[in-house]
Design a protein around this motif. Structure first.
Motif, PDB file in Angstrom:
ATOM      1  N   ARG A 221       0.843  -1.187   0.000  1.00 15.14           N
ATOM      2  CA  ARG A 221       0.000   0.000   0.000  1.00 15.14           C
ATOM      3  C   ARG A 221       0.881   1.241   0.000  1.00 15.14           C
ATOM      4  NH1 ARG A 221      -5.374  -0.294   1.045  1.00 15.14           N
ATOM      5  NH2 ARG A 221      -6.135  -2.346   1.622  1.00 15.14           N
ATOM      6  N   VAL A 222       0.575   2.123  -0.925  1.00 19.93           N
ATOM      7  CA  VAL A 222       1.309   3.377  -1.028  1.00 19.93           C
ATOM      8  C   VAL A 222       0.289   4.498  -1.114  1.00 19.93           C
ATOM      9  CG1 VAL A 222       2.942   4.714  -2.398  1.00 19.93           C
ATOM     10  CG2 VAL A 222       3.183   2.236  -2.237  1.00 19.93           C
ATOM     11  N   GLN A 223       0.409   5.491  -0.236  1.00 21.12           N
ATOM     12  CA  GLN A 223      -0.505   6.619  -0.276  1.00 21.12           C
ATOM     13  C   GLN A 223       0.113   7.727  -1.115  1.00 21.12           C
ATOM     14  OE1 GLN A 223      -1.382   7.782   3.700  1.00 21.12           O
ATOM     15  NE2 GLN A 223      -2.703   6.023   4.089  1.00 21.12           N
ATOM     16  N   VAL A 224      -0.661   8.201  -2.054  1.00 21.40           N
ATOM     17  CA  VAL A 224      -0.213   9.271  -2.924  1.00 21.40           C
ATOM     18  C   VAL A 224      -1.240  10.382  -2.875  1.00 21.40           C
ATOM     19  CG1 VAL A 224       0.375   9.915  -5.295  1.00 21.40           C
ATOM     20  CG2 VAL A 224       0.946   7.637  -4.430  1.00 21.40           C
ATOM     21  N   ALA A 225      -0.770  11.557  -2.547  1.00 24.06           N
ATOM     22  CA  ALA A 225      -1.669  12.708  -2.530  1.00 24.06           C
ATOM     23  C   ALA A 225      -1.524  13.426  -3.863  1.00 24.06           C
ATOM     24  CB  ALA A 225      -1.313  13.634  -1.379  1.00 24.06           C
ATOM     25  N   ALA A 226      -2.624  13.552  -4.577  1.00 21.90           N
ATOM     26  CA  ALA A 226      -2.598  14.216  -5.878  1.00 21.90           C
ATOM     27  C   ALA A 226      -2.788  15.702  -5.666  1.00 21.90           C
ATOM     28  CB  ALA A 226      -3.691  13.656  -6.771  1.00 21.90           C
ATOM     29  N   LYS A 227      -1.786  16.464  -6.071  1.00 21.99           N
ATOM     30  CA  LYS A 227      -1.863  17.912  -5.921  1.00 21.99           C
ATOM     31  C   LYS A 227      -1.620  18.544  -7.281  1.00 21.99           C
ATOM     32  CE  LYS A 227      -0.008  17.937  -1.250  1.00 21.99           C
ATOM     33  NZ  LYS A 227       1.068  18.410  -0.391  1.00 21.99           N
ATOM     34  N   THR A 228      -2.530  19.410  -7.684  1.00 17.12           N
ATOM     35  CA  THR A 228      -2.323  20.165  -8.914  1.00 17.12           C
ATOM     36  C   THR A 228      -2.505  21.635  -8.581  1.00 17.12           C
ATOM     37  OG1 THR A 228      -4.643  19.972  -9.513  1.00 17.12           O
ATOM     38  CG2 THR A 228      -3.157  18.320 -10.407  1.00 17.12           C
ATOM     39  N   PRO A 229      -1.590  22.452  -9.022  1.00 12.60           N
ATOM     40  CA  PRO A 229      -1.779  23.891  -8.768  1.00 12.60           C
ATOM     41  C   PRO A 229      -2.969  24.402  -9.584  1.00 12.60           C
ATOM     42  CG  PRO A 229       0.297  23.443  -9.911  1.00 12.60           C
ATOM     43  CD  PRO A 229      -0.345  22.148  -9.657  1.00 12.60           C
ATOM     44  N   LYS A 230      -3.880  25.101  -8.901  1.00 12.10           N
ATOM     45  CA  LYS A 230      -5.119  25.522  -9.559  1.00 12.10           C
ATOM     46  C   LYS A 230      -4.866  26.601 -10.600  1.00 12.10           C
ATOM     47  CE  LYS A 230      -8.141  24.114  -5.932  1.00 12.10           C
ATOM     48  NZ  LYS A 230      -9.329  24.370  -5.181  1.00 12.10           N
ATOM     49  N   ALA A 231      -3.956  27.486 -10.345  1.00 11.11           N
ATOM     50  CA  ALA A 231      -3.722  28.575 -11.285  1.00 11.11           C
ATOM     51  C   ALA A 231      -3.188  28.037 -12.614  1.00 11.11           C
ATOM     52  CB  ALA A 231      -2.744  29.583 -10.693  1.00 11.11           C
ATOM     53  N   ARG A 232      -2.291  27.104 -12.543  1.00 12.08           N
ATOM     54  CA  ARG A 232      -1.736  26.544 -13.773  1.00 12.08           C
ATOM     55  C   ARG A 232      -2.779  25.736 -14.519  1.00 12.08           C
ATOM     56  NH1 ARG A 232       3.597  24.368 -15.899  1.00 12.08           N
ATOM     57  NH2 ARG A 232       2.811  22.921 -17.403  1.00 12.08           N
ATOM     58  N   SER A 233      -3.592  24.962 -13.800  1.00 12.54           N
ATOM     59  CA  SER A 233      -4.583  24.140 -14.481  1.00 12.54           C
ATOM     60  C   SER A 233      -5.617  25.001 -15.184  1.00 12.54           C
ATOM     61  CB  SER A 233      -5.237  23.180 -13.501  1.00 12.54           C
ATOM     62  OG  SER A 233      -5.934  23.909 -12.510  1.00 12.54           O
ATOM     63  N   LEU A 234      -5.926  26.174 -14.644  1.00 19.38           N
ATOM     64  CA  LEU A 234      -6.882  27.061 -15.311  1.00 19.38           C
ATOM     65  C   LEU A 234      -6.277  27.651 -16.575  1.00 19.38           C
ATOM     66  CD1 LEU A 234      -8.503  28.907 -12.279  1.00 19.38           C
ATOM     67  CD2 LEU A 234      -9.507  27.138 -13.718  1.00 19.38           C
ATOM     68  N   ARG A 235      -4.975  27.971 -16.544  1.00 21.73           N
ATOM     69  CA  ARG A 235      -4.318  28.499 -17.739  1.00 21.73           C
ATOM     70  C   ARG A 235      -4.266  27.459 -18.853  1.00 21.73           C
ATOM     71  NH1 ARG A 235       1.171  30.459 -15.698  1.00 21.73           N
ATOM     72  NH2 ARG A 235       0.404  30.114 -13.631  1.00 21.73           N
TER      73      ARG A 235
END
Length: 111
Positions: free
Chosen positions: A92-106
């Motif tokens: 089991r490996v826990q991975v937190a998915a993080k995406t910067p919101k400002a970049r994803s909107l661009r």
């Protein structure tokens, strides 16, 4: 002298001894008309020395490799059970998915 160096020297000497016997057998049985080829040459001594030397290098390496590989069999005298590891159990490996919101909107707007 360390045991490994002594073992190496013994195996090299036995490899070159086997090489001398092998080349002698090649010449005695005239394999591929080798005796006639060497005896009719003016550099016969050099040819025989080269045959013995190069076969000796190969035979010495094989002798030493066999003796080293056989050493592992001698040390394996443990009385414990050999249990197989189960390599098919997923971890089991826990991975937190993080995406910067400002970049994803661009990226979505095409900028």
């Amino acid at each position: 002298m360390p045991k490994l160096i002594r073992l190496y020297i013994i195996q090299v000497l036995s490899g070159f001894g086997l090489s001398a016997l092998f080349v002698g057998a090649l010449l005695w049985f005239n394999v591929a008309n080798l005796w006639h080829l060497i005896s009719g040459s003016d550099v016969a001594v050099v040819a025989v020395i080269m045959l013995v030397f190069f076969n000796g290098v190969v035979f010495a390496g094989v002798q030493f490799a066999i003796s080293i590989m056989r050493m592992a069999d001698e040390d394996d005298t443990s009385d414990g059970k050999r249990q197989r590891a189960n390599p098919h159990v997923p971890a089991r490996v826990q991975v937190a998915a993080k995406t910067p919101k400002a970049r994803s909107l661009r990226v979505l707007r095409g900028r």
